[in-house]
Scaffold this active site. Structure first.
Site, mmCIF file in Angstrom:
data_model
loop_
_atom_site.group_PDB
_atom_site.id
_atom_site.type_symbol
_atom_site.label_atom_id
_atom_site.label_comp_id
_atom_site.label_asym_id
_atom_site.label_seq_id
_atom_site.Cartn_x
_atom_site.Cartn_y
_atom_site.Cartn_z
ATOM 1 N N ALA A 281 0.817 -1.207 0.000
ATOM 2 C CA ALA A 281 0.000 0.000 0.000
ATOM 3 C C ALA A 281 0.850 1.257 0.000
ATOM 4 C CB ALA A 281 -0.912 -0.012 1.216
ATOM 5 N N ASP A 327 7.249 34.415 -33.650
ATOM 6 C CA ASP A 327 7.237 35.030 -34.979
ATOM 7 C C ASP A 327 6.199 36.132 -34.973
ATOM 8 O OD1 ASP A 327 8.993 33.301 -36.048
ATOM 9 O OD2 ASP A 327 7.518 32.026 -37.024
#
Ligand code: ATP
Length: 858
Positions: A281, A327
């Site tokens: 666990a 750009d």
């Protein structure tokens, strides 16, 4: 069709032998050939059958330990325990498998979205199809920036250069032409009229006939090239490392627990199962896989924001971006150009047509599609549209016929111009258009009274993009047609000014970046004045921030550049190669750089950037291939949306880890401390596994749907090397775990001292409900949950409700009682458990207040 020596055929023979024509194949023929040749794709490694994928889930150390535990329990006669453990094993494998399968499907669908598109002529109509649909005989158009989609025999080339490194290893691009070659042994690299699948067109454009597809292509024969695996993301690597270290600690604790149990005289078999269950666990062995799943599902979600992820790492690292280099044209602006001004310098006319108008009508690669719309480069479309205002469509066609194009030198972003050569009576008309500086460089200035640069500077100040034209007549064409032999001694024709308005959403996106600690930089091939004007309009350029040009940049030394790089907001007239220098300079200053690009020469800078971003619409195949993500709408604002989403996904992964690990810590503390308080072992192995899988699992899965934190874009970017446990998560896991253990053990102590038979069910319930209380609180990182949030993530609320109901079933249903060894609780006992969970909830909320108080003080 037998395999031919395609390179030896003349073009007519080629069409004949492959049964195609200049009109392309018919749709019917295409379907027939697809049936025979299959799809034009390289076979990937055989996919594993689904069943095998499922079975693989059991091939895990922890799962094998659990199965052994089930067998031990069974042999010891504890059949219920054995069955429950096996049930949990199978459920765990199933959930893991389904999640992974979903993630894989998500990535597959993303891959499909980024498939290459190819221009192909079929039934004499130009179409764009996915490259996988090509068949032998298809007539295709390829141009600079394309990845060659199949093996192609070229039949028309314009200045074509191909980088064939992928198949020949030769990294210098080779020039191609359509001429047939002699039938003699020729090395692959010397087949000058062939283009091979997977190679890159670095310059020019060409037309060709597909001759081989899929595995029949040269690259198909080189099998080793095929498999390319996505490497793990930094986070996954860190989690795997961390998980390993943690495992040792947990295994040590489990052995300790076993020893203590034995000393206290517990049953050896019970203690063994308890220790094993706790190990299973508490060891977070599934965490790296769960992180991959979250990233993959996040990537799928990003598509709806127009961001296509190509490499999973990008989802994780998006939140760390400190610089976006973007750009201008099409990304910050709309790429919808309109010519608004022209100036005709040359008074010369041919057939009564003004030379500037004539040049606009002739010097372009715009074509008209079947619906009558122009297709091509938006700059050129604007010029052609302007020309169509002077001439009708028919006149335009007539002009083209009167001045047939005999050759061309395509545009490239270094020369920043392009030239077309037209037959004109017995001579040739040369037309060049390009950036004002480019035309200024190649015109004969002897009698030039106008200053091209001054004109273009002035229009640039008005935010206009300018394109200048030059021309000349020559009697004879030189032997070699290239920029040096043609682009000289021109006469200045005139200039056109066009506007390209900024995208509406960009200003807000740039402002959002600023508050999020992200700088935006414009990198453009355009004129500095145009760039500056647009940058100011969109709020990118502040008062003391700089605009520099590519020329200035090249005159700087690296250290000069490094000193100024953080002040520069606009780079104009830069060549793509310089983008690489910008990326490096920013990275040296410890920035995490995202760089956009669309051209073939952008590939190196996209690769070097931390996140390379290609354009989905205007981007070349090459740029898309190297990018980590693609903007489907080319829009700058989508990068910012992507960053926001990336931050949210990362936050939710952190919340998930915080949730799971706190639960594990609570279980460890509870089991470890109980013996020291003189209490019996608090939980049965099945309870531990149940809490881990059911109670934790269901709400945990839904944490990924949490909305973003309200301050998500008001905080600085996360450092890439920052630990997943930073910001107090490590402490949280320890102290909240301790708090849950304290509450649980108090309930246990109370129940045991009151001789309650069902004390263990109370312990089980209070610990389970504490998990639910915890998840409700950590949905929001710093704000009290009462103050807002409410029903914003219904899946989580439903998950919590469902888990609560399941817990009630476990407590009250007789069959569940016998399975999970529980006993019904009275109302008072149940309320005590709920009260315990409420204390945990309040404690975690208090943590937020304390943190806020200290942060304010700090
Ligand atoms: P960005 O880099 O922001 O996309 P850009 O489109 O201006 O901007 P490039 O494509 O490198 O960048 O173009 C640089 C310059 O070359 C342009 O400013 C223009 O002057 C010129 N140019 C662009 N397209 C053409 C074309 N089709 N023919 C001739 N010249 C062109």
């Amino acid at each position: 069709m037998i395999k031919q020596k395609w390179h030896t055929l003349e073009i007519a023979e080629l069409f004949n032998s492959i049964q195609s024509s200049v009109n392309g194949l018919s749709q019917h023929e295409v379907i027939e050939r697809q049936r025979i040749h299959g799809y034009n794709k390289l076979e990937e490694k055989k996919k594993k059958p689904v069943l095998l994928l499922f079975l693989e889930k059991f091939y895990d150390f922890m799962i094998i330990v659990l199965i052994l535990a089930a067998i031990i329990a069974g042999l010891a006669g504890d059949m219920t325990n054995a069955i429950i453990i096996m049930f949990i094993v199978i459920l765990n494998a199933t959930i893991g498998f389904i999640q992974e399968y979903r993630a894989e499907k998500a990535m597959e669908s993303l891959k499909k979205l980024s498939a290459l598109q190819v221009k192909v002529l079929r039934d004499n109509t130009l179409l764009e199809v996915s490259s996988e649909e090509l068949v032998p005989g298809d007539l295709v158009w390829i141009e600079a920036g394309n990845i060659v989609p199949a093996d192609i025999r070229l039949i028309e080339t314009h200045h074509v250069f191909i980088d064939e490194a992928t198949i020949t290893g030769e990294s210098m691009p080779v020039q191609k032409n359509p001429n047939a070659l002699a039938d003699e042994p020729t090395a692959l690299g010397d087949l000058s009229n062939m283009a091979f699948k997977g190679t890159l067109l670095t310059g020019g454009r060409a037309k060709g006939v597909v001759v081989e597809t899929g595995m029949q292509t040269k690259i198909g024969e080189i099998a080793s090239m095929l498999q390319r695996k996505d490497a793990s993301t930094p986070l996954q690597k860190r989690m795997t490392d961390f998980g390993k270290k943690l495992s040792y600690i947990i295994i040590f604790i489990c052995i300790l627990l076993y020893v203590i149990g034995m000393i206290k005289g517990e049953e050896p078999i019970t203690m063994l199962l308890t220790a094993i269950s706790l190990a299973v666990a508490a060891i977070p062995e599934a965490l790296p896989a769960l992180i991959t799943i979250s990233l993959a599902l996040g990537a799928k979600k990003l598509v709806s924001k127009n961001v296509l992820i190509r490499k999973l790492t990008a989802v994780e690292t998006l939140g760390s971006v400190t610089y976006i280099c973007s750009d201008k044209t099409g990304t910050l602006t709309q790429n919808k150009m309109t010519v608004v001004k022209t100036f005709s310098y040359s008074s010369e006319k041919i057939f009564n047509i003004d030379l500037l108008d004539l040049s606009m009508a002739l010097n372009h690669d715009v074509s008209i599609n079947s619906t009558g719309n122009f297709i091509g480069d938006p700059t050129e479309i604007a010029l052609v549209e302007f020309a169509t205002k002077q001439f009708s469509h028919n006149e335009l066609e007539e002009i083209k016929l009167k001045f047939p194009r005999v050759a061309e030198i395509p545009f490239d972003s270094v020369r920043k111009c392009m030239t077309t050569i037209h037959q004109f009576e017995n001579a040739y008309l040369i037309i060049t258009k390009g950036a004002a500086e480019s035309i200024d460089r190649i015109v004969n200035k002897a009698n030039l009274e106008s200053n091209i640069l001054t004109q273009s500077d002035a229009w640039g100040n008005e935010g206009m993009r300018t394109l200048a034209y030059g021309h000349k007549f020559i009697e004879q064409l030189p032997k070699e047609i290239n920029p040096t032999s043609i682009e000289n001694n021109l006469v200045y024709t005139g200039i056109a000014g066009m506007i390209d308005p900024p995208r509406e959403e960009v200003k807000e996106a740039i402002a959002a970046c600023k508050t999020a600690g992200i700088q935006t930089v414009m990198i453009t091939g355009d004129h500095p004045n145009t760039a500056k004007t647009i940058a100011t309009q969109i709020g990118l350029l502040g008062k003391d921030e700089w605009v520099i040009t590519g020329n200035e940049l090249s005159s700087w030394s690296d250290s000069e550049f490094s000193n100024s790089v953080e002040k520069i907001r606009v780079y104009a007239r830069v060549s793509p190669e310089q983008k690489l220098r910008i990326v490096h300079a920013l990275q040296q200053k410890d920035h995490f750089v995202s760089m956009t690009g669309d051209g073939v020469n952008d590939a190196p800078s996209l690769k070097a950037a931390n996140i390379g971003v290609a354009m989905g619409i205007t981007g070349t195949d090459v740029s898309k291939e190297v990018a980590q993500m693609i903007l489907l709408d080319d829009n700058f604002a989508s990068i910012v949306k992507g960053i926001k989403e990336g931050r949210r996904i990362y936050d939710n992964i952190r919340k998930f880890v915080k949730y799971i690990m706190t639960c594990n810590s609570a279980e460890i503390w509870t089991l470890l401390i109980a013996p020291f308080l003189g209490l019996p072992i608090p939980l049965l192995p099945i309870h531990i596994l149940w809490i881990n899988l059911v109670t934790d699992g269901i709400p945990g899965l839904t944490l990924g749907n949490e909305k973003s934190e309200p301050n998500i874009m008001n905080r600085p970017p996360r450092k890439t090397n920052e630990s997943l446990f930073s910001g107090g998560i490590g402490y949280h896991i320890i102290w909240v775990g301790l708090c849950m253990a304290a509450v649980t053990l108090s309930v246990q102590a109370w129940a045991v001292s009151n001789n309650k038979e069902n004390w263990q069910t109370m312990v089980f319930t209070v610990l389970a409900l504490s998990q639910l209380a915890h998840v409700l609180s950590i949905r929001r990182e710093n704000k009290l949950i009462f103050s807002e949030r409410g029903f914003s993530n219904p899946s989580l609320l439903l998950g919590v409700l469902l888990t609560f109901i399941i817990q009630l079933v476990v407590i009250y249903m007789p069959w569940a009682n016998s399975l999970l060894k529980t006993k019904p609780l009275s109302m008072q006992e149940l309320l005590i458990c709920i009260g315990g969970a409420a204390i945990v909830f309040l404690a975690v909320e208090m943590e937020k207040l304390v943190k806020k108080f200290f942060f304010k003080k700090a």
